[in-house]
Design an enzyme around this catalytic site. Structure first.
Site, PDB file in Angstrom:
ATOM      1  N   ASP A  76      -4.676  -5.451   4.606  1.00 54.64           N
ATOM      2  CA  ASP A  76      -5.927  -4.749   4.879  1.00 54.64           C
ATOM      3  C   ASP A  76      -6.683  -4.438   3.594  1.00 54.64           C
ATOM      4  O   ASP A  76      -6.102  -4.411   2.504  1.00 54.64           O
ATOM      5  CB  ASP A  76      -5.658  -3.458   5.653  1.00 54.64           C
TER       6      ASP A  76
ATOM      7  N   GLU B 294      -1.919  -0.254   4.811  1.00 55.95           N
ATOM      8  CA  GLU B 294      -1.557   0.483   3.598  1.00 55.95           C
ATOM      9  C   GLU B 294      -2.732   1.228   2.997  1.00 55.95           C
ATOM     10  O   GLU B 294      -2.575   2.324   2.450  1.00 55.95           O
ATOM     11  CB  GLU B 294      -0.964  -0.488   2.561  1.00 55.95           C
TER      12      GLU B 294
END
Length: 391
Positions: free
Chosen positions: A89, A149
């Site tokens: 991400d 994360e």
């Protein structure tokens, strides 16, 4: 005995344009943390590329956010696996950049996540392709890439999944943002984020000033206390990152909220921060106001360990032995999933990804040549990993 890796290195050079084409595909598939469907589009593409390289892949659900992608190459090989990990991400909302934003200018690559950390994923994949080319089959290789994360696994089991998947590995390369000076990361501060809310009494500031109880004024007193939680001598910091409150200028505000970002280097430092947070929130400066605080998210401390430093020294020595760019190490303040792999008992180094600067900003860039230098370094580290395992 030093292994001859000339064929692997020649292959990495040979597939340079193919690798940069894949880089483009990675970056142009935007994957903002808060859009799990977009992260899944990228992770499905990555999964297909991993499977082409021989990985057996699976998704591990973590909750409301995007799943973690796990792959194993050579599961029946002897020895403990070598782990390459990180996240898929990025911090950039979809559409913040123009369509197909990836570009290379003067040896620097630009685009959302080009540095943090799609370049690192690309290096891991390139490393494996080169190892496959020379028939490496001595140890399993494992990939574990999180989908959330960048939001500190808020509301998910992402950190716990990373820790569980890391257990039993020989060592871990966390493919996070590489530093521009070619340093690797040997430790990171832990991060705690909390919301603090103050409620007061709303009144008209002209007609009934004395009847009001300002939530903003109460918070202002507390902000000084929060700021003074910082103790650089032990590595503790407290940043008041955001603040909101009030409605209109002529109303005594009934509500105020801040978000605290607290960093620490030791577990005792963490406990000191939490104890002081509780003390501050229990203290009232303006009668009639009330305060509450709530956990938001965290990334645990990536502690510098003896085994972690031994692993770092091994990698630094390998780079020197093969005539690759010199690497050094230092701890950093930002958090990462290297905390989870270290908590699993796995020697870990971080910032193993592509070198560059300005991650999390529109200026973010990556040094293209470092993709190939670092891929060669990790090929050497994996191919000679028995040297590390036997010490």
């Amino acid at each position: 005995m030093k292994k001859d890796l000339s064929a692997a290195y020649a292959y990495i050079d040979e597939i340079r344009e193919e690798t940069l084409g894949l880089y483009r595909e990675f970056v142009n598939r935007e994957s903002w943390s808060k859009t799990p469907d977009k992260v899944r589009i990228f992770s499905d593409f990555l999964k297909a590329e991993m499977e082409k390289a021989g990985f057996e892949c699976r998704y591990v659900p973590v909750g409301v956010n995007a799943d973690t992608l796990v792959g194993v190459l050579g599961k029946d090989r002897p020895g403990k696996p070598i782990l390459f990990c990180g996240h898929m991400d990025t911090v950039f909302p979809t559409g913040m950049h123009p369509e197909n934003p990836f570009k290379i200018v003067d040896g620097k690559a630009y685009g959302p996540g080009v540095l943090d950390m799609k370049g690192g994923i690309l290096i891991a994949l390139t490393t494996v392709k080169a190892l496959n080319r020379i028939g490496y089959d001595e140890r399993p290789i494992k990939f574990c890439f999180s989908g959330d994360e960048e939001i500190n696994h808020t509301g998910s089991q992402g950190a716990e999944v990373m820790e569980a998947e890391a257990k039993g590995c020989l060592c871990a390369f966390n493919m996070e943002t590489g530093m521009i000076d070619n340093y690797l990361c040997t430790g990171r501060k832990g991060c705690l984020r909390y919301t603090v809310e103050v409620d007061g009494v709303e009144t008209h500031s002209g007609n009934d000033f004395q009847g009001g109880r300002s939530a903003i004024a109460e918070m202002a007193y507390k902000i000084i206390d929060f700021h003074n939680m910082t103790d650089l001598s032990i590595g503790n910091t407290c940043n008041i990152g955001t603040i909101s409150g009030g409605t209109v200028p002529n109303a005594v505000p009934a509500h105020c909220e801040v978000v605290l970002d607290m960093r620490y280097t030791t577990l005792s430092g963490k406990e000191k921060l939490l104890a002081r947070l509780d003390e501050i929130c229990k203290k009232t400066y303006i009668d009639g106001t009330s305060t509450k605080y709530a956990f938001l998210n965290k990334l645990d401390v990536f502690e510098t360990t003896d085994e972690g430093m031994r692993f770092f020294e091994y990698v630094r020595g390998i780079a020197k032995e093969y005539g690759l760019p010199e690497v050094n190490g230092r701890p950093l303040g930002g958090g990462s999933d290297a905390a989870s792999t270290t908590m699993a008992g796995v020697p870990t180094i971080c910032s193993c990804g592509v070198r560059g600067q300005w991650n999390h900003t529109m200026k973010e860039y990556a040094v293209v040549d470092s993709i190939f230098d670092r891929s060669k370094m990790y090929v050497a580290a994996v191919a000679n990993s028995d040297q590390f395992a036997q010490k």
